[in-house]
Design a protein around this motif. Structure first.
Motif, short mmCIF file in Angstrom:
data_model
loop_
_atom_site.label_atom_id
_atom_site.label_comp_id
_atom_site.label_asym_id
_atom_site.label_seq_id
_atom_site.Cartn_x
_atom_site.Cartn_y
_atom_site.Cartn_z
N GLY A 145 0.84 -1.20 0.00
CA GLY A 145 0.00 0.00 0.00
C GLY A 145 0.87 1.25 0.00
O GLY A 145 0.61 2.21 -0.73
N ALA A 146 1.95 1.21 0.81
CA ALA A 146 2.85 2.37 0.89
C ALA A 146 3.60 2.56 -0.44
O ALA A 146 3.78 3.68 -0.91
N ALA A 147 4.01 1.45 -1.04
CA ALA A 147 4.73 1.52 -2.32
C ALA A 147 3.80 2.08 -3.40
O ALA A 147 4.22 2.87 -4.26
N ALA A 148 2.53 1.69 -3.34
CA ALA A 148 1.56 2.18 -4.33
C ALA A 148 1.43 3.70 -4.23
O ALA A 148 1.44 4.41 -5.24
N GLU A 149 1.35 4.17 -2.98
CA GLU A 149 1.23 5.62 -2.80
C GLU A 149 2.49 6.33 -3.31
O GLU A 149 2.42 7.31 -4.03
N ALA A 202 -2.85 3.56 -8.21
CA ALA A 202 -4.14 3.49 -7.50
C ALA A 202 -4.29 2.13 -6.83
O ALA A 202 -3.86 1.11 -7.38
N VAL A 203 -4.93 2.10 -5.63
CA VAL A 203 -5.08 0.83 -4.91
C VAL A 203 -6.08 -0.11 -5.59
O VAL A 203 -6.31 -1.22 -5.13
N THR A 204 -6.65 0.34 -6.69
CA THR A 204 -7.56 -0.50 -7.46
C THR A 204 -6.92 -1.01 -8.77
O THR A 204 -7.53 -1.79 -9.48
N ALA A 254 -0.99 -3.10 -12.27
CA ALA A 254 0.20 -2.35 -11.83
C ALA A 254 0.63 -2.81 -10.43
O ALA A 254 1.84 -2.92 -10.15
N LEU A 255 -0.34 -3.11 -9.56
CA LEU A 255 -0.01 -3.55 -8.20
C LEU A 255 0.65 -4.92 -8.21
O LEU A 255 1.52 -5.22 -7.40
N GLU A 256 0.24 -5.77 -9.17
CA GLU A 256 0.86 -7.09 -9.29
C GLU A 256 2.36 -6.94 -9.59
O GLU A 256 3.20 -7.61 -8.99
N ARG A 286 -5.88 0.72 5.93
CA ARG A 286 -6.97 0.77 4.95
C ARG A 286 -6.46 0.45 3.55
O ARG A 286 -7.04 -0.35 2.82
N ALA A 287 -5.33 1.07 3.20
CA ALA A 287 -4.75 0.82 1.86
C ALA A 287 -4.35 -0.65 1.73
O ALA A 287 -4.58 -1.29 0.70
N ALA A 288 -3.79 -1.20 2.84
CA ALA A 288 -3.37 -2.61 2.84
C ALA A 288 -4.57 -3.52 2.58
O ALA A 288 -4.51 -4.46 1.78
N SER A 289 -5.67 -3.21 3.27
CA SER A 289 -6.87 -4.04 3.14
C SER A 289 -7.42 -3.98 1.70
O SER A 289 -7.93 -4.98 1.18
#
Ligand code: DC
Length: 240
Positions: free
Chosen positions: A53-57, A62-64, A68-70, A108-111
């Motif tokens: 979540g922190a890396a995404a920020e 976006a957390v959705t 990209a998150l993968e 929250r971002a982690a979840s």
């Protein structure tokens, strides 16, 4: 064929104790206490989702954005530096984020990122790599159900949302953060709903887990229950 070669890989793997449960159930503290006594390694799997979540920020993802998150998860540059007492200093891309990943916002971002199946897959091998001799205590939501389904001992820790929010409240004040108890209860209930209702690796006890309700139990009592169960498992009991 020698007896050594005939042994299944399962027997050769280090033993694992999984401690799953919702936010604020005391998993982290219990895992730390159990691991210290046994001399086992610790996996704080929630920290990995918080780090993502922190890396995404940091990288403005976006957390959705699952694709990209993968990629971010597969390349997550993290280090857990353990001191002599077993406390971890956590680095993300070389920067100390030990405290900043513990805020409610980071939770929250982690979840949110944790609800994405491809993210969970991308973090799987990284979590399983923590299984090293002499053994591992893994805490999270799906340690006993998904990541280490063959764990020797599985604990599922519960507590009422109010009790968990109160613990969190005290913890945050001690660490110098400000907090509102009512907001924490709302937040814990929302996070519970998200963690238990998601389709992938939802929060639930493994069929073979021992369920402990810590609402009215202190840490020492919970740890005593865990060791009582561990005593019956030779591959773990030999370290007690
Ligand atoms: O345990 P924690 O509060 O640090 O976890 C942060 C979030 O990460 C939590 O909302 C759910 C998610 N998580 C998960 O989905 N699976 C895990 N094994 C650990 C945490």
């Amino acid at each position: 064929m020698s007896a050594e070669i005939e042994k299944s890989p399962r027997v050769l793997l280090a033993p694992v104790i999984t401690i799953d449960g919702p936010s604020g159930s005391g998993k982290g503290t219990i895992a730390h206490r159990v691991a210290t006594r046994l001399g086992f390694h610790v996996l704080d799997s929630g920290a990995l989702y918080r780090l993502l979540g922190a890396a995404a920020e940091r990288h403005a993802v976006a957390v959705t954005n699952e694709a990209a998150l993968e990629v971010l998860a597969a390349h997550l540059d993290v280090q857990f530096l353990f001191d002599a007492s077993g406390e971890a200093q956590i680095l993300l891309e070389g920067e100390d984020v030990t405290h900043s990943i513990r805020t409610e916002e980071a939770g929250r971002a982690a979840s949110q990122v944790a609800a994405l199946p491809r993210v969970r897959d991308a973090l799987m091998a990284r979590q399983q790599a923590f299984r090293e001799t002499p053994g591992l205590v893994a805490d999270g939501r799906d340690m006993g159900t998904v990541v280490f389904p063959d764990a020797e001992l599985k604990i599922f820790l519960t507590a009422s949302a109010e009790a968990r929010a109160e613990r969190r409240y005290k913890q945050l004040l001690e660490r110098g953060f400000s907090a509102s108890l009512a907001a924490l209860i709302d937040d814990i209930q929302a996070r519970d709903a998200r963690d238990t209702q998601r389709t992938v690796a939802p929060l639930k006890p493994a069929d073979d887990a021992i369920v402990l309700d810590s609402t009215d139990l202190g840490i020492d009592a919970v740890v005593a229950h865990v060791f009582e169960a561990a005593q019956k498992i030779p591959s773990i009991a030999k370290y007690m």
